[in-house]
Design a protein around this motif. Structure first.
Motif, PDB file in Angstrom:
ATOM      1  N   GLY A 264       0.815  -1.200   0.000  1.00 45.36           N
ATOM      2  CA  GLY A 264       0.000   0.000   0.000  1.00 45.36           C
ATOM      3  C   GLY A 264       0.853   1.256   0.000  1.00 45.36           C
ATOM      4  O   GLY A 264       0.517   2.256  -0.644  1.00 45.36           O
ATOM      5  N   GLN A 265       1.985   1.212   0.723  1.00 46.07           N
ATOM      6  CA  GLN A 265       2.887   2.361   0.743  1.00 46.07           C
ATOM      7  C   GLN A 265       3.451   2.640  -0.646  1.00 46.07           C
ATOM      8  O   GLN A 265       3.586   3.803  -1.060  1.00 46.07           O
ATOM      9  N   GLU A 266       3.776   1.595  -1.385  1.00 48.29           N
ATOM     10  CA  GLU A 266       4.300   1.755  -2.745  1.00 48.29           C
ATOM     11  C   GLU A 266       3.254   2.407  -3.648  1.00 48.29           C
ATOM     12  O   GLU A 266       3.570   3.306  -4.435  1.00 48.29           O
ATOM     13  N   ILE A 267       2.003   1.961  -3.516  1.00 40.91           N
ATOM     14  CA  ILE A 267       0.922   2.550  -4.315  1.00 40.91           C
ATOM     15  C   ILE A 267       0.731   4.006  -3.918  1.00 40.91           C
ATOM     16  O   ILE A 267       0.568   4.883  -4.772  1.00 40.91           O
ATOM     17  N   PHE A 268       0.777   4.272  -2.612  1.00 33.87           N
ATOM     18  CA  PHE A 268       0.596   5.637  -2.114  1.00 33.87           C
ATOM     19  C   PHE A 268       1.699   6.556  -2.640  1.00 33.87           C
ATOM     20  O   PHE A 268       1.438   7.691  -3.067  1.00 33.87           O
ATOM     21  N   THR A 269       2.937   6.065  -2.634  1.00 34.99           N
ATOM     22  CA  THR A 269       4.069   6.871  -3.082  1.00 34.99           C
ATOM     23  C   THR A 269       3.971   7.213  -4.568  1.00 34.99           C
ATOM     24  O   THR A 269       4.379   8.294  -5.001  1.00 34.99           O
ATOM     25  N   LYS A 270       3.386   6.312  -5.340  1.00 39.18           N
ATOM     26  CA  LYS A 270       3.275   6.520  -6.784  1.00 39.18           C
ATOM     27  C   LYS A 270       2.095   7.424  -7.161  1.00 39.18           C
ATOM     28  O   LYS A 270       2.181   8.174  -8.134  1.00 39.18           O
ATOM     29  N   SER A 271       1.003   7.371  -6.391  1.00 31.72           N
ATOM     30  CA  SER A 271      -0.212   8.057  -6.848  1.00 31.72           C
ATOM     31  C   SER A 271      -0.809   9.066  -5.873  1.00 31.72           C
ATOM     32  O   SER A 271      -1.621   9.889  -6.285  1.00 31.72           O
ATOM     33  N   CYS A 272      -0.435   9.054  -4.611  1.00 32.06           N
ATOM     34  CA  CYS A 272      -1.102   9.895  -3.609  1.00 32.06           C
ATOM     35  C   CYS A 272      -0.195  10.951  -2.981  1.00 32.06           C
ATOM     36  O   CYS A 272      -0.683  11.984  -2.499  1.00 32.06           O
ATOM     37  N   ILE A 273       1.108  10.689  -2.969  1.00 34.92           N
ATOM     38  CA  ILE A 273       2.019  11.549  -2.228  1.00 34.92           C
ATOM     39  C   ILE A 273       2.103  12.951  -2.813  1.00 34.92           C
ATOM     40  O   ILE A 273       2.500  13.909  -2.145  1.00 34.92           O
ATOM     41  N   GLY A 274       1.694  13.098  -4.069  1.00 36.18           N
ATOM     42  CA  GLY A 274       1.721  14.411  -4.700  1.00 36.18           C
ATOM     43  C   GLY A 274       0.774  15.405  -4.053  1.00 36.18           C
ATOM     44  O   GLY A 274       0.969  16.623  -4.164  1.00 36.18           O
ATOM     45  N   CYS A 275      -0.258  14.913  -3.379  1.00 39.30           N
ATOM     46  CA  CYS A 275      -1.246  15.788  -2.722  1.00 39.30           C
ATOM     47  C   CYS A 275      -1.245  15.629  -1.207  1.00 39.30           C
ATOM     48  O   CYS A 275      -1.468  16.592  -0.480  1.00 39.30           O
ATOM     49  N   HIS A 276      -1.025  14.405  -0.726  1.00 44.80           N
ATOM     50  CA  HIS A 276      -1.125  14.112   0.701  1.00 44.80           C
ATOM     51  C   HIS A 276       0.256  13.981   1.336  1.00 44.80           C
ATOM     52  O   HIS A 276       1.090  13.197   0.870  1.00 44.80           O
ATOM     53  N   ALA A 277       0.491  14.710   2.415  1.00 45.03           N
ATOM     54  CA  ALA A 277       1.701  14.542   3.214  1.00 45.03           C
ATOM     55  C   ALA A 277       1.446  13.485   4.280  1.00 45.03           C
ATOM     56  O   ALA A 277       0.305  13.282   4.716  1.00 45.03           O
ATOM     57  N   VAL A 278       2.516  12.794   4.699  1.00 49.98           N
ATOM     58  CA  VAL A 278       2.374  11.759   5.730  1.00 49.98           C
ATOM     59  C   VAL A 278       3.305  12.035   6.905  1.00 49.98           C
ATOM     60  O   VAL A 278       3.575  11.154   7.713  1.00 49.98           O
ATOM     61  N   THR A 279       3.797  13.258   6.999  1.00 49.78           N
ATOM     62  CA  THR A 279       4.520  13.717   8.187  1.00 49.78           C
ATOM     63  C   THR A 279       3.876  15.031   8.633  1.00 49.78           C
ATOM     64  O   THR A 279       3.455  15.829   7.787  1.00 49.78           O
ATOM     65  N   PRO A 280       3.784  15.288   9.937  1.00 49.73           N
ATOM     66  CA  PRO A 280       3.053  16.460  10.438  1.00 49.73           C
ATOM     67  C   PRO A 280       3.834  17.762  10.420  1.00 49.73           C
ATOM     68  O   PRO A 280       3.376  18.761  10.967  1.00 49.73           O
ATOM     69  N   SER A 281       4.977  17.805   9.795  1.00 49.92           N
ATOM     70  CA  SER A 281       5.764  19.031   9.764  1.00 49.92           C
ATOM     71  C   SER A 281       5.093  20.070   8.872  1.00 49.92           C
ATOM     72  O   SER A 281       4.503  19.734   7.847  1.00 49.92           O
ATOM     73  N   ASN A 282       5.200  21.333   9.283  1.00 53.30           N
ATOM     74  CA  ASN A 282       4.607  22.411   8.487  1.00 53.30           C
ATOM     75  C   ASN A 282       5.602  23.021   7.515  1.00 53.30           C
ATOM     76  O   ASN A 282       5.388  24.109   6.987  1.00 53.30           O
ATOM     77  N   GLU A 283       6.712  22.333   7.260  1.00 51.97           N
ATOM     78  CA  GLU A 283       7.728  22.850   6.346  1.00 51.97           C
ATOM     79  C   GLU A 283       7.265  22.829   4.893  1.00 51.97           C
ATOM     80  O   GLU A 283       7.794  23.562   4.062  1.00 51.97           O
ATOM     81  N   THR A 284       6.294  21.949   4.599  1.00 50.64           N
ATOM     82  CA  THR A 284       5.764  21.918   3.244  1.00 50.64           C
ATOM     83  C   THR A 284       5.047  23.231   2.956  1.00 50.64           C
ATOM     84  O   THR A 284       4.207  23.668   3.743  1.00 50.64           O
ATOM     85  N   PRO A 285       5.363  23.899   1.844  1.00 51.82           N
ATOM     86  CA  PRO A 285       4.703  25.172   1.521  1.00 51.82           C
ATOM     87  C   PRO A 285       3.189  25.014   1.465  1.00 51.82           C
ATOM     88  O   PRO A 285       2.686  23.966   1.056  1.00 51.82           O
ATOM     89  N   GLU A 286       2.501  26.049   1.892  1.00 49.47           N
ATOM     90  CA  GLU A 286       1.039  25.992   1.931  1.00 49.47           C
ATOM     91  C   GLU A 286       0.441  25.665   0.563  1.00 49.47           C
ATOM     92  O   GLU A 286      -0.529  24.922   0.456  1.00 49.47           O
ATOM     93  N   ALA A 287       1.018  26.212  -0.496  1.00 49.63           N
ATOM     94  CA  ALA A 287       0.484  25.988  -1.838  1.00 49.63           C
ATOM     95  C   ALA A 287       0.568  24.525  -2.246  1.00 49.63           C
ATOM     96  O   ALA A 287      -0.189  24.068  -3.118  1.00 49.63           O
ATOM     97  N   ALA A 288       1.499  23.783  -1.632  1.00 48.84           N
ATOM     98  CA  ALA A 288       1.656  22.371  -1.978  1.00 48.84           C
ATOM     99  C   ALA A 288       0.767  21.455  -1.148  1.00 48.84           C
ATOM    100  O   ALA A 288       0.709  20.250  -1.399  1.00 48.84           O
ATOM    101  N   ARG A 289       0.084  22.021  -0.170  1.00 48.64           N
ATOM    102  CA  ARG A 289      -0.814  21.211   0.669  1.00 48.64           C
ATOM    103  C   ARG A 289      -2.173  21.131  -0.014  1.00 48.64           C
ATOM    104  O   ARG A 289      -3.136  21.805   0.361  1.00 48.64           O
ATOM    105  N   ARG A 290      -2.271  20.306  -0.999  1.00 48.41           N
ATOM    106  CA  ARG A 290      -3.466  20.253  -1.843  1.00 48.41           C
ATOM    107  C   ARG A 290      -4.542  19.330  -1.282  1.00 48.41           C
ATOM    108  O   ARG A 290      -5.665  19.308  -1.778  1.00 48.41           O
TER     109      ARG A 290
END
Length: 356
Positions: A264-290
């Motif tokens: 499931g992690q492999e599938i998530f990395t290929k198709s979901c990680i572009g929109c969903h973060a899986v770490t709670p850090s706020n370092e990801t720019p707001e515009a990328a938090r889709r």
């Protein structure tokens, strides 16, 4: 007879409306205040209601007295007199007094509740004194960022009890409205400016609701407006600090514990990680938090904010999000998943936990 039947039906619906208006749960009712803001607003509602009831009662009594005492008894025209100046003064002064009784505390409370100056105060070491949360409303989900703690989460707002919590409110797409009924009145989230306000969650009220309150979007924003809910977890200060420390301790995504979850992690990395973060850090720019942050997805009680978090509902959401939340952004953004892929993704998502 038809008119009588209509009036009976109207009376029935009126009684049902009055009865149902009294129904509710403590974590969703504005009539069961769960904090300082809610209590002040509740007191204002009671004050205005008492004034209105007194006015209605006095007017009704005067109307009944006049109706019976001065009803027409014969065809004689009564003596015509000019208005009574004393009465005119009385019924002019009394409304002014009543308006002042209502207006003065309302204006005072408006300014008190709008005071967010403490948000910018710092201690001797330069650390912020207040707990500040940036709320970002999206179609149809909520993001909660704790800028001073450098963490971010979604759909579930975690707050300490008996402490002022300050909010910066904004929207990423259309106008929404942030509302926790039991804690205080709603505040709009706009795309072009930031609204600020504060709330307090009372510990005694939290005990009555097992520490859980619910929030809603109170501004019509689209087909799934009614489904744009979020959960509020009100924790004692020590437990809140422990939650913050646990979230800050997550630097890498949770490691899958089973072969199915690894798939499931492999599938998530290929198709979901572009929109969903899986770490709670706020370092990801707001515009990328889709899309919602999923770092603590396995700890949450709800899927998409409205479905109980269990294997069946996760699969239901992954299989066809449109049937759960019409017009949500996830619908149509990826190809159809096979049953095996949905099983693997579900196993992975259920393992994304922060709280041990």
């Amino acid at each position: 007879m038809k008119r009588l039947a209509k009036w009976r039906l109207f009376s029935l619906f009126t009684l049902m409306a009055l009865f149902l208006s009294g129904c509710g749960k403590p974590y969703l009712s504005t009539l069961r205040p769960a904090g300082e803001v809610a209590k002040r607003q509740y007191d204002l509602m009671i004050l205005s209601t008492v004034i209105m009831v007194i006015v209605i009662a006095v007017v009704t009594i005067i109307f009944i007295i006049v109706l019976f005492r001065f009803r027409r008894k014969d065809d004689k025209i009564p003596k015509q007199v000019e208005g009574n100046h004393k009465l005119e003064i009385i019924w002019t002064v009394i409304p002014i007094i009543l308006l002042l009784i209502l207006a003065v505390p309302t204006v005072l409370e408006t300014f008190r509740l709008a005071d967010v100056s403490a948000m910018d105060k710092k201690d001797e070491d330069g650390n912020p004194n207040a707990l500040v949360i940036n709320v970002r409303a999206n179609l149809y989900w909520w993001e909660f960022e704790y800028p001073n703690e450098k963490i971010v989460t979604s759909q579930e707002l975690v707050v300490p009890t008996d402490q002022k919590v300050y909010f910066n409110l904004k929207a990423s797409d259309v106008k929404h409205s942030f509302w926790v009924p039991a804690a205080g009145g709603k505040m709009d989230t706009n795309t072009d400016n930031i609204n600020k306000f504060w709330l307090v969650f009372d510990s005694e009220a939290a005990e009555d609701t097992n520490g859980v309150f619910y929030g809603k979007c109170a501004e019509l924003c689209g087909p799934s407006h009614a489904l744009m809910d979020f959960k509020v977890k009100a924790l004692p200060k020590a437990e809140f600090d422990a939650w913050v420390a646990a979230m800050q301790g997550v630097k890498e995504p949770a490691v899958p514990e089973t072969a199915l979850a690894q798939e499931g992690q492999e599938i998530f990395t290929k198709s979901c990680i572009g929109c969903h973060a899986v770490t709670p850090s706020n370092e990801t720019p707001e515009a990328a938090r889709r899309a919602p942050n999923l770092a603590d997805f396995g700890d949450r009680e709800y899927v998409a904010g409205i479905l109980k978090n269990n294997e069946e509902n996760i699969k239901k959401w992954l299989n066809d999000p449109e049937t759960v939340k019409p017009a949500n952004k996830m619908t149509g953004t990826y190809g159809k998943l096979t049953p095996d892929q949905i099983d693997a993704l579900t196993a992975y998502l259920m393992g994304l936990k922060v709280e041990k």
